[in-house]
Write a protein that holds these residues in place. Structure first.
Motif, mmCIF file in Angstrom:
data_model
loop_
_atom_site.group_PDB
_atom_site.id
_atom_site.type_symbol
_atom_site.label_atom_id
_atom_site.label_comp_id
_atom_site.label_asym_id
_atom_site.label_seq_id
_atom_site.Cartn_x
_atom_site.Cartn_y
_atom_site.Cartn_z
ATOM 1 N N LEU A 41 42.067 63.022 61.992
ATOM 2 C CA LEU A 41 43.314 63.564 62.518
ATOM 3 C C LEU A 41 44.087 62.498 63.297
ATOM 4 N N LYS A 42 43.371 61.716 64.094
ATOM 5 C CA LYS A 42 44.027 60.648 64.855
ATOM 6 C C LYS A 42 44.657 59.625 63.911
ATOM 7 N N ILE A 43 43.936 59.242 62.865
ATOM 8 C CA ILE A 43 44.466 58.291 61.881
ATOM 9 C C ILE A 43 45.700 58.865 61.202
ATOM 10 N N LYS A 44 45.617 60.126 60.820
ATOM 11 C CA LYS A 44 46.748 60.784 60.150
ATOM 12 C C LYS A 44 47.975 60.810 61.068
ATOM 13 N N ASN A 45 47.769 61.153 62.345
ATOM 14 C CA ASN A 45 48.878 61.195 63.304
ATOM 15 C C ASN A 45 49.480 59.815 63.528
ATOM 16 N N LYS B 203 52.542 48.495 68.264
ATOM 17 C CA LYS B 203 51.532 49.152 69.101
ATOM 18 C C LYS B 203 50.732 50.177 68.285
ATOM 19 N N LEU B 204 51.440 50.943 67.463
ATOM 20 C CA LEU B 204 50.773 51.961 66.646
ATOM 21 C C LEU B 204 49.857 51.326 65.603
ATOM 22 N N TYR B 205 50.314 50.233 64.984
ATOM 23 C CA TYR B 205 49.458 49.529 64.024
ATOM 24 C C TYR B 205 48.191 49.006 64.692
ATOM 25 N N LEU B 206 48.331 48.460 65.900
ATOM 26 C CA LEU B 206 47.153 47.974 66.628
ATOM 27 C C LEU B 206 46.185 49.114 66.953
ATOM 28 N N GLU B 207 46.746 50.237 67.371
ATOM 29 C CA GLU B 207 45.913 51.408 67.676
ATOM 30 C C GLU B 207 45.195 51.899 66.420
ATOM 31 N N LEU B 208 45.920 51.942 65.304
ATOM 32 C CA LEU B 208 45.322 52.353 64.033
ATOM 33 C C LEU B 208 44.224 51.384 63.627
ATOM 34 N N GLU C 134 42.369 49.556 65.582
ATOM 35 C CA GLU C 134 41.216 49.761 66.458
ATOM 36 C C GLU C 134 40.400 50.983 66.026
ATOM 37 N N VAL C 135 41.079 52.048 65.668
ATOM 38 C CA VAL C 135 40.380 53.267 65.222
ATOM 39 C C VAL C 135 39.603 52.974 63.933
ATOM 40 N N GLU D 170 35.461 52.799 63.179
ATOM 41 C CA GLU D 170 34.829 53.537 62.075
ATOM 42 C C GLU D 170 33.943 52.602 61.259
ATOM 43 N N LYS D 171 34.443 51.413 61.011
ATOM 44 C CA LYS D 171 33.683 50.433 60.233
ATOM 45 C C LYS D 171 32.455 49.983 61.013
#
Length: 100
Positions: free
Chosen positions: A7-11, A57-62, A64-65, A69-70
């Protein structure tokens, strides 16, 4: 991947697309500012630079998420491999002890 992380990735992906669209609209209309009210608590006036910064900022957050996962997958793989190595070692020791 768990539901919360998906959900976080999708958002994050939705927000990135939103700001990229706004940026493209601003470029095509030669706008300097955009009045944003969808993603923030308050209404805010954004410049192109503000939008670029938000996208970065959003790309960096994505990233990191996804990186987390990896890392989790690698940790699980490392645990599984260590268990397999332990089992193989036990079998080899048992075999060597019984064949002496």
């Amino acid at each position: 991947m768990n539901k919360k992380r998906r959900l976080k990735i999708k958002n994050l992906e939705k927000r990135i697309e939103h700001f990229k669209t706004i940026y493209q609209i601003m470029n095509s209309n030669n706008q300097k500012y955009h009045l944003e009210k969808e993603w923030f608590d308050d209404v805010i006036l954004l410049s192109k630079k503000d939008i670029e910064n938000e996208i970065n900022k959003l790309y960096l957050e994505l990233f990191e998420v996804l990186k987390k996962e990896k890392e989790i997958k690698y940790e699980i793989l490392a645990i599984v491999l260590s268990v397999i190595i332990s089992i193989v070692t036990s079998i080899m020791v048992s075999y060597l002890l019984t064949n002496k």
